[in-house]
Write an enzyme that holds these catalytic residues in place. Structure first.
Site, PDB file in Angstrom:
ATOM      1  N   GLU A 171      64.072  46.611  91.011  1.00  0.00           N
ATOM      2  CA  GLU A 171      62.872  46.901  91.791  1.00  0.00           C
ATOM      3  C   GLU A 171      62.152  48.112  91.222  1.00  0.00           C
ATOM      4  OE1 GLU A 171      63.382  46.514  96.048  1.00  0.00           O
ATOM      5  OE2 GLU A 171      65.304  45.534  95.671  1.00  0.00           O
TER       6      GLU A 171
ATOM      7  N   LYS B 269      78.372  46.391  99.838  1.00  0.00           N
ATOM      8  CA  LYS B 269      79.094  45.127  99.674  1.00  0.00           C
ATOM      9  C   LYS B 269      80.611  45.333  99.673  1.00  0.00           C
ATOM     10  CE  LYS B 269      75.256  42.888  97.264  1.00  0.00           C
ATOM     11  NZ  LYS B 269      74.634  42.679  95.938  1.00  0.00           N
TER      12      LYS B 269
END
Lengths: 404, 404
Positions: free
Chosen positions: B185, B200
């Site tokens: 990004e 995660k």
């Protein structure tokens, strides 16, 4: 308290008892109930062992005991496993099995009986030992059309191919070593001729297409013709030779085959070595995935069996839908499948190149510094049928190995 | 017919609609019912697109419609996702989400609400994109005590490390390339600083231990200090540098961390390259297993979301047990974790070896032909605490990377 019966106290059966004992607390937590081995069926007695009081010699005791809710079949072979499992299901008992021969032959029927009785017939351990693959196919990869499933499904032969690769040994030497280490059986036919892998890819293909795939229909070659020289060629090309069991979708059907393949370093199965198994799956939306782990062995296989028991205890009143009908899938003739072929032939590149180019079109040739009187070449992509026609036009072929 | 609502029509949301459309027939077969997108919540309109008539701007329409049985949250970010998901569950609607930030922060609470209401809150897509890992952990690896779970969980940084390795480029160059390709990004902080991987591994650790693991407690380093020279050293040692997110069991707890590691060729994660993810699991009976696939991307992630929808439709009246309580797990201080350390320092081996051996005991040194004024060394196995003490005694340290 859930009472279970274990059929067969061999390697896997004793592994199941050991795993249930070792991890009893966490297994009870996850299953939501305690699991107790009430009976172990075996022809032998095991005096002095923890299960000696649980040994029964007569299956009637088990099938007629209403306390037994789950039967664990780990005997192997089609009979009497089939009769025992079918009777258990008909008596309303859930079954898990590690028996690939049984599942490949009678899976569809046993799944249907379980469904009718709202009970479960699970078989995670029948393919890939401890690797979760049956349950992921059945409940995780459900958004996809599976385009391909290709596995290294036999640990014994993968061990042998790895050892030939690492140590430059010949087939007979590594077979002897594998037998001494207990990886290969005294009669190694089922492994080295590819029969074991064939049954496993039949099961996986049935699950992927939801229909019956007869293992007898799957073209099967073993690794028994692979030599140390073949491995040298593979290495020179940066490739490895692996026994692959593979199914690929063609329109509404599949072609399936088991054979040694030369695979390149960027294939996800390239680094699956020794006794490990790996299963590569390509979905139309998922893309590529791979599952890797111990494909055999007492505890890894028992781990998969016990995971099935836990799943059964979580679904005592519900049938877990498994899509595998008795309707037979007619496989596509593998002669239509396309790929490159690696061929070894007697003679020199100079003498033969022109003729080879005339027959095969573009070819890539390989010569090895320490191998004389022969050379290798790799064809362009063509069908098996086309290759079979063309190769008739050259003499002196020593070997052919498919390239993927 | 099952009516669902999709919250957010970004990359994943549009992927979910596409997957449901592309594989509608097989998905309906597996779910046992047809699945229809009734609403798509987004602030924008999408004139001319197939979903234009389904777009709503007001969540009240969705949460108050009794026809909606499943809510698919693919907006990302903690709010308003948390409020929307919680309200959906309280209204008796099943939820699936791909939102790691939401699951890491509020997973335990949302799982508990789903359980109370006999509905489901599933989140397969929150870790590993299309790779089945949440469901296998929850329903396949249930016979095991998981000893270790280590993953390459961020595709962006793995792509960057692979590109640095293959092309010898510097960090800033590959970051620019990753941004141009849309892998990173505009603000790449969450990826390159390891925050994404941290959330995660918090989720995976919570599932493995059954308790709440706060991601804020996990020691996290990114890849932003890795240079082309570090990669040269790794290559010289036959190793690769990967951003690993890892949890290891220590007695009744775990230590967890995210950091760049040098791993050897025989590590199952060594050949996980480019944008792919891989998750390595070690069980006390299973042994080693590894799951590999597309860790991100529109269709792979949507594949996992849709698999959750199918599972929900198969369990409309039953809660699928997920063990993850609100009780907080106190992680073990990672300073006690033990390993080797690779260190680069200014100077020559000759000048420093004696001193290094005095401080660290046995060390292995590495010099690179085209790098002058410095050298590298690898310590013996020691704890982080011990390393931190010892390294204070040497000056001129340029870099430290953990070795696994």
């Amino acid at each position: 308290m859930i009472n279970i019966a274990v059929l067969g106290y061999g390697t896997i059966g004793s592994g199941v008892v050991e795993v249930l004992d070792t991890n009893s607390e966490s297994i009870a937590n996850r299953a939501g109930d305690e699991i107790q081995v009430k009976y172990v069926l075996d022809l032998r007695d095991f005096p002095g062992e923890s299960i000696q009081d649980k040994i029964v010699h007569d299956y009637e005791v088990i099938v007629n005991d209403p306390d037994i809710q789950v039967v664990v079949e780990v005997m192997g072979g089609v009979e009497p496993a089939y009769t025992f499992v079918k009777r258990a299901l008909l008596a309303g008992k859930h079954v898990t099995t590690s028996n690939k021969a049984l599942v490949a032959k009678h899976g569809a029927e046993l799944i249907a009986i379980a469904k009718e009785h709202s009970i479960n017939f699970l078989f995670e351990a029948s393919v890939g030992g401890g690797i979760p693959i049956i349950r992921p196919l059945n409940s995780s990869l459900t958004a996809d059309e599976i385009q391909e499933i290709t596995g290294i499904l036999n640990g014994t032969t993968n061990y042998m191919m790895s050892k030939m690769t690492n140590e430059g040994l010949e087939f007979d030497e590594v077979l002897k070593d594998a037998q001494e280490k207990g990886y290969a059986e005294k009669d190694p036919t089922a492994d080295i001729k590819g029969h074991d892998a064939c049954r496993k890819i039949a099961i996986l293909t049935s699950l992927v297409c939801g229909q019956q795939v007869d293992y007898e229909d799957i073209y099967t070659e073993g690794i028994d013709k692979i030599t140390a020289t073949d491995i040298k060629y593979a290495k020179a090309m940066g490739r490895a030779i692996k026994l692959l069991a593979s199914s690929k979708r063609v329109d509404e059907s599949f072609y399936a085959m088991v054979a040694p393949f030369m695979i390149s370093q960027d294939h996800p199965l390239f680094s699956v070595n020794d006794v490990f198994n790996g299963i590569f799956v390509r979905g139309n939306v998922l893309g590529d995935a791979m599952f890797y782990g111990s494909g055999a062995g007492k505890l890894p296989t028992a781990s998969a069996v016990v995971a099935d028991i836990v799943d059964i205890v979580k679904h005592l009143k519900t049938n877990i839908l498994v899509e595998w009908s008795k309707k037979k899938l007619n496989l596509v003739d593998m002669k239509a499948s396309k790929r490159r072929f690696f061929v070894r032939m007697r003679g020199t590149v100079e003498e033969n190149l022109e003729n080879l180019q005339e027959i095969f079109g573009k070819v890539m040739t390989v010569t090895l510094p320490d191998v004389s009187g022969e050379f290798g070449f790799v064809t362009d992509i063509m069908s098996e049928a086309e290759y079979n026609e063309k190769v008739k036009r050259i003499e002196e072929v020593i070997q052919m190995i498919r390239v993927e």
